[in-house]
Design a protein around this motif. Structure first.
Motif, PDB file in Angstrom:
ATOM      1  N   ASN A 194       0.830  -1.220   0.000  1.00 14.43           N
ATOM      2  CA  ASN A 194       0.000   0.000   0.000  1.00 14.43           C
ATOM      3  C   ASN A 194       0.859   1.263   0.000  1.00 14.43           C
ATOM      4  O   ASN A 194       0.548   2.252  -0.680  1.00 14.43           O
ATOM      5  CB  ASN A 194      -0.934  -0.001   1.216  1.00 14.43           C
ATOM      6  CG  ASN A 194      -1.973  -1.098   1.144  1.00 14.43           C
ATOM      7  OD1 ASN A 194      -2.379  -1.505   0.065  1.00 14.43           O
ATOM      8  ND2 ASN A 194      -2.399  -1.587   2.296  1.00 14.43           N
ATOM      9  N   LEU A 195       1.947   1.224   0.778  1.00 16.23           N
ATOM     10  CA  LEU A 195       2.866   2.363   0.857  1.00 16.23           C
ATOM     11  C   LEU A 195       3.459   2.691  -0.521  1.00 16.23           C
ATOM     12  O   LEU A 195       3.451   3.848  -0.958  1.00 16.23           O
ATOM     13  CB  LEU A 195       3.985   2.046   1.845  1.00 16.23           C
ATOM     14  CG  LEU A 195       5.176   3.013   1.913  1.00 16.23           C
ATOM     15  CD1 LEU A 195       4.742   4.349   2.498  1.00 16.23           C
ATOM     16  CD2 LEU A 195       6.311   2.419   2.743  1.00 16.23           C
ATOM     17  N   VAL A 196       3.935   1.664  -1.201  1.00 13.91           N
ATOM     18  CA  VAL A 196       4.575   1.868  -2.507  1.00 13.91           C
ATOM     19  C   VAL A 196       3.556   2.332  -3.553  1.00 13.91           C
ATOM     20  O   VAL A 196       3.873   3.174  -4.402  1.00 13.91           O
ATOM     21  CB  VAL A 196       5.281   0.573  -2.968  1.00 13.91           C
ATOM     22  CG1 VAL A 196       5.771   0.708  -4.397  1.00 13.91           C
ATOM     23  CG2 VAL A 196       6.453   0.261  -2.037  1.00 13.91           C
ATOM     24  N   GLN A 197       2.345   1.810  -3.489  1.00 16.26           N
ATOM     25  CA  GLN A 197       1.320   2.248  -4.450  1.00 16.26           C
ATOM     26  C   GLN A 197       0.987   3.723  -4.287  1.00 16.26           C
ATOM     27  O   GLN A 197       0.760   4.429  -5.272  1.00 16.26           O
ATOM     28  CB  GLN A 197       0.066   1.383  -4.293  1.00 16.26           C
ATOM     29  CG  GLN A 197       0.260  -0.038  -4.807  1.00 16.26           C
ATOM     30  CD  GLN A 197      -0.999  -0.874  -4.712  1.00 16.26           C
ATOM     31  OE1 GLN A 197      -1.928  -0.703  -5.492  1.00 16.26           O
ATOM     32  NE2 GLN A 197      -1.038  -1.781  -3.748  1.00 16.26           N
ATOM     33  N   ILE A 198       0.979   4.208  -3.050  1.00 11.55           N
ATOM     34  CA  ILE A 198       0.742   5.637  -2.806  1.00 11.55           C
ATOM     35  C   ILE A 198       1.930   6.462  -3.309  1.00 11.55           C
ATOM     36  O   ILE A 198       1.747   7.510  -3.936  1.00 11.55           O
ATOM     37  CB  ILE A 198       0.476   5.892  -1.308  1.00 11.55           C
ATOM     38  CG1 ILE A 198      -0.882   5.317  -0.922  1.00 11.55           C
ATOM     39  CG2 ILE A 198       0.540   7.389  -0.993  1.00 11.55           C
ATOM     40  CD1 ILE A 198      -1.225   5.450   0.547  1.00 11.55           C
ATOM     41  N   ILE A 199       3.135   5.991  -3.046  1.00 10.10           N
ATOM     42  CA  ILE A 199       4.332   6.692  -3.544  1.00 10.10           C
ATOM     43  C   ILE A 199       4.313   6.771  -5.070  1.00 10.10           C
ATOM     44  O   ILE A 199       4.552   7.824  -5.655  1.00 10.10           O
ATOM     45  CB  ILE A 199       5.611   5.986  -3.053  1.00 10.10           C
ATOM     46  CG1 ILE A 199       5.797   6.179  -1.544  1.00 10.10           C
ATOM     47  CG2 ILE A 199       6.852   6.521  -3.795  1.00 10.10           C
ATOM     48  CD1 ILE A 199       6.944   5.391  -0.941  1.00 10.10           C
ATOM     49  N   ASN A 200       4.009   5.648  -5.717  1.00  8.20           N
ATOM     50  CA  ASN A 200       4.006   5.602  -7.185  1.00  8.20           C
ATOM     51  C   ASN A 200       2.902   6.448  -7.822  1.00  8.20           C
ATOM     52  O   ASN A 200       3.017   6.850  -8.978  1.00  8.20           O
ATOM     53  CB  ASN A 200       3.869   4.155  -7.661  1.00  8.20           C
ATOM     54  CG  ASN A 200       5.125   3.337  -7.437  1.00  8.20           C
ATOM     55  OD1 ASN A 200       6.210   3.891  -7.273  1.00  8.20           O
ATOM     56  ND2 ASN A 200       4.992   2.027  -7.418  1.00  8.20           N
ATOM     57  N   SER A 201       1.851   6.695  -7.065  1.00 10.09           N
ATOM     58  CA  SER A 201       0.732   7.480  -7.609  1.00 10.09           C
ATOM     59  C   SER A 201       0.925   8.986  -7.418  1.00 10.09           C
ATOM     60  O   SER A 201       0.126   9.781  -7.907  1.00 10.09           O
ATOM     61  CB  SER A 201      -0.586   7.050  -6.951  1.00 10.09           C
ATOM     62  OG  SER A 201      -0.571   7.355  -5.564  1.00 10.09           O
ATOM     63  N   ASP A 202       1.989   9.371  -6.711  1.00 13.81           N
ATOM     64  CA  ASP A 202       2.250  10.788  -6.447  1.00 13.81           C
ATOM     65  C   ASP A 202       3.537  11.212  -7.158  1.00 13.81           C
ATOM     66  O   ASP A 202       4.592  10.628  -6.932  1.00 13.81           O
ATOM     67  CB  ASP A 202       2.385  11.010  -4.938  1.00 13.81           C
ATOM     68  CG  ASP A 202       2.499  12.486  -4.580  1.00 13.81           C
ATOM     69  OD1 ASP A 202       3.617  13.044  -4.692  1.00 13.81           O
ATOM     70  OD2 ASP A 202       1.481  13.086  -4.203  1.00 13.81           O
ATOM     71  N   GLU A 203       3.468  12.217  -7.999  1.00 15.49           N
ATOM     72  CA  GLU A 203       4.611  12.637  -8.816  1.00 15.49           C
ATOM     73  C   GLU A 203       5.791  13.100  -7.973  1.00 15.49           C
ATOM     74  O   GLU A 203       6.948  12.816  -8.291  1.00 15.49           O
ATOM     75  CB  GLU A 203       4.188  13.749  -9.785  1.00 15.49           C
ATOM     76  CG  GLU A 203       3.271  13.279 -10.911  1.00 15.49           C
ATOM     77  CD  GLU A 203       3.911  12.191 -11.756  1.00 15.49           C
ATOM     78  OE1 GLU A 203       5.117  12.282 -12.048  1.00 15.49           O
ATOM     79  OE2 GLU A 203       3.208  11.234 -12.116  1.00 15.49           O
ATOM     80  N   ILE A 204       5.529  13.822  -6.889  1.00 17.32           N
ATOM     81  CA  ILE A 204       6.621  14.337  -6.047  1.00 17.32           C
ATOM     82  C   ILE A 204       7.315  13.197  -5.312  1.00 17.32           C
ATOM     83  O   ILE A 204       8.545  13.077  -5.337  1.00 17.32           O
ATOM     84  CB  ILE A 204       6.083  15.375  -5.042  1.00 17.32           C
ATOM     85  CG1 ILE A 204       5.575  16.621  -5.781  1.00 17.32           C
ATOM     86  CG2 ILE A 204       7.186  15.776  -4.048  1.00 17.32           C
ATOM     87  CD1 ILE A 204       4.924  17.657  -4.890  1.00 17.32           C
ATOM     88  N   LEU A 205       6.539  12.347  -4.652  1.00 17.28           N
ATOM     89  CA  LEU A 205       7.118  11.242  -3.883  1.00 17.28           C
ATOM     90  C   LEU A 205       7.791  10.220  -4.797  1.00 17.28           C
ATOM     91  O   LEU A 205       8.856   9.687  -4.468  1.00 17.28           O
ATOM     92  CB  LEU A 205       6.036  10.561  -3.042  1.00 17.28           C
ATOM     93  CG  LEU A 205       5.367  11.440  -1.966  1.00 17.28           C
ATOM     94  CD1 LEU A 205       4.267  10.657  -1.263  1.00 17.28           C
ATOM     95  CD2 LEU A 205       6.404  11.924  -0.956  1.00 17.28           C
ATOM     96  N   LYS A 206       7.186   9.956  -5.930  1.00 18.22           N
ATOM     97  CA  LYS A 206       7.749   8.987  -6.879  1.00 18.22           C
ATOM     98  C   LYS A 206       9.114   9.448  -7.390  1.00 18.22           C
ATOM     99  O   LYS A 206      10.021   8.638  -7.614  1.00 18.22           O
ATOM    100  CB  LYS A 206       6.791   8.793  -8.053  1.00 18.22           C
ATOM    101  CG  LYS A 206       7.222   7.722  -9.048  1.00 18.22           C
ATOM    102  CD  LYS A 206       6.202   7.595 -10.155  1.00 18.22           C
ATOM    103  CE  LYS A 206       6.629   6.537 -11.155  1.00 18.22           C
ATOM    104  NZ  LYS A 206       5.633   6.400 -12.257  1.00 18.22           N
ATOM    105  N   GLU A 207       9.258  10.739  -7.540  1.00 17.75           N
ATOM    106  CA  GLU A 207      10.515  11.301  -8.033  1.00 17.75           C
ATOM    107  C   GLU A 207      11.612  11.249  -6.971  1.00 17.75           C
ATOM    108  O   GLU A 207      12.800  11.170  -7.298  1.00 17.75           O
ATOM    109  CB  GLU A 207      10.282  12.754  -8.476  1.00 17.75           C
ATOM    110  CG  GLU A 207      11.501  13.453  -9.046  1.00 17.75           C
ATOM    111  CD  GLU A 207      12.001  12.816 -10.339  1.00 17.75           C
ATOM    112  OE1 GLU A 207      13.206  12.977 -10.640  1.00 17.75           O
ATOM    113  OE2 GLU A 207      11.202  12.171 -11.044  1.00 17.75           O
TER     114      GLU A 207
END
Length: 242
Positions: free
Chosen positions: A158-171
């Protein structure tokens, strides 16, 4: 008159039954004309399964010259079973069309995280399922190191899916680490500081704080001068300089 009609009906039924079995036998003796593979949820970043792999699973001799397969030799249920047993396939549908084409539809499993614990290494899917590594392809996903319980793997997914769905966090976030004291750390792409997540169970509010911190300060401060960013405290982010 009624007897005559009954005879005609009987003859007609016999003829239709004969025609059915004759057509079925003719169809089964036909050579497989074409194999049409559709990977429903494929993407440019997904190289774990492709048309070549699918044909190899079902027909090991497919690439050999003059490959021929009679339609009557095909068992749809066995073919689906073979495909569904392949680690990176979630679901498959196999069917024949009247023109002699074998249609294969594939839904793949999606790795979102790579977990490494000593020599033990595997992927985690978006549904929290463990998935073995592939010799064909290596996915560019977040790396997590440490031993994770079944419950922690669900939180990680769940944590990684939220990170991947957010441009700032994913970067920004490239890996996750669990320390011996069960402390979760996020490792950023920019700088060599640690982001202290702490307990993973209430990660959503902590990620919101991190995103707000990055949005407000990342382009203002010299992030390389910081040793850690601590998200464990309520309603605040504690940034510690070196």
């Amino acid at each position: 008159m009624k007897k005559k009609i009954s005879y005609i009906l009987i003859i007609y039924m016999i003829f239709m039954i004969f025609l059915f079995f004759f057509s079925k036998k003719t169809h089964q003796n036909r050579t497989l004309e074409k194999v049409n593979v559709i990977i429903v949820n494929s993407s440019s970043n997904d190289g774990f399964i492709n048309e070549k792999t699918i044909k190899k699973i079902l027909f090991p001799r497919y690439k050999i010259e003059n490959f021929k397969k009679k339609i009557g030799q095909l068992c749809i249920l066995n073919m689906e079973k073979k495909l569904n047993n392949y680690p990176f396939i979630k679901k498959s549908e196999v069917f024949l069309s009247v023109d002699g084409t074998l249609h294969i539809k594939i839904w793949t499993k999606k790795p979102i995280l790579r977990i490494k614990n000593g020599k033990d290494e595997y992927y985690l899917t978006n549904e929290g399922e463990n998935l073995e590594l592939s010799s064909l392809y290596s996915s560019n996903v977040i790396l997590a190191t440490g031993y994770f319980s079944k419950e922690e793997r669900k939180y990680l997914s769940n944590l990684v899916q939220i990170i991947n769905s957010d441009e700032i966090l994913k970067e920004q976030i490239i890996s996750i680490k669990k320390t011996v004291s069960d402390l979760f750390l996020l490792i950023p792409k920019v700088g060599n500081h640690r982001i202290i997540l702490g307990n993973i169970k209430n990660f959503k509010s902590k990620l919101n704080k991190l995103k707000a911190f990055y949005t407000q300060y990342l382009n203002v401060i010299d992030i390389k001068k910081y040793e850690s960013i601590d998200l464990q405290y309520k309603d605040q982010v504690v940034a510690k300089k070196r």
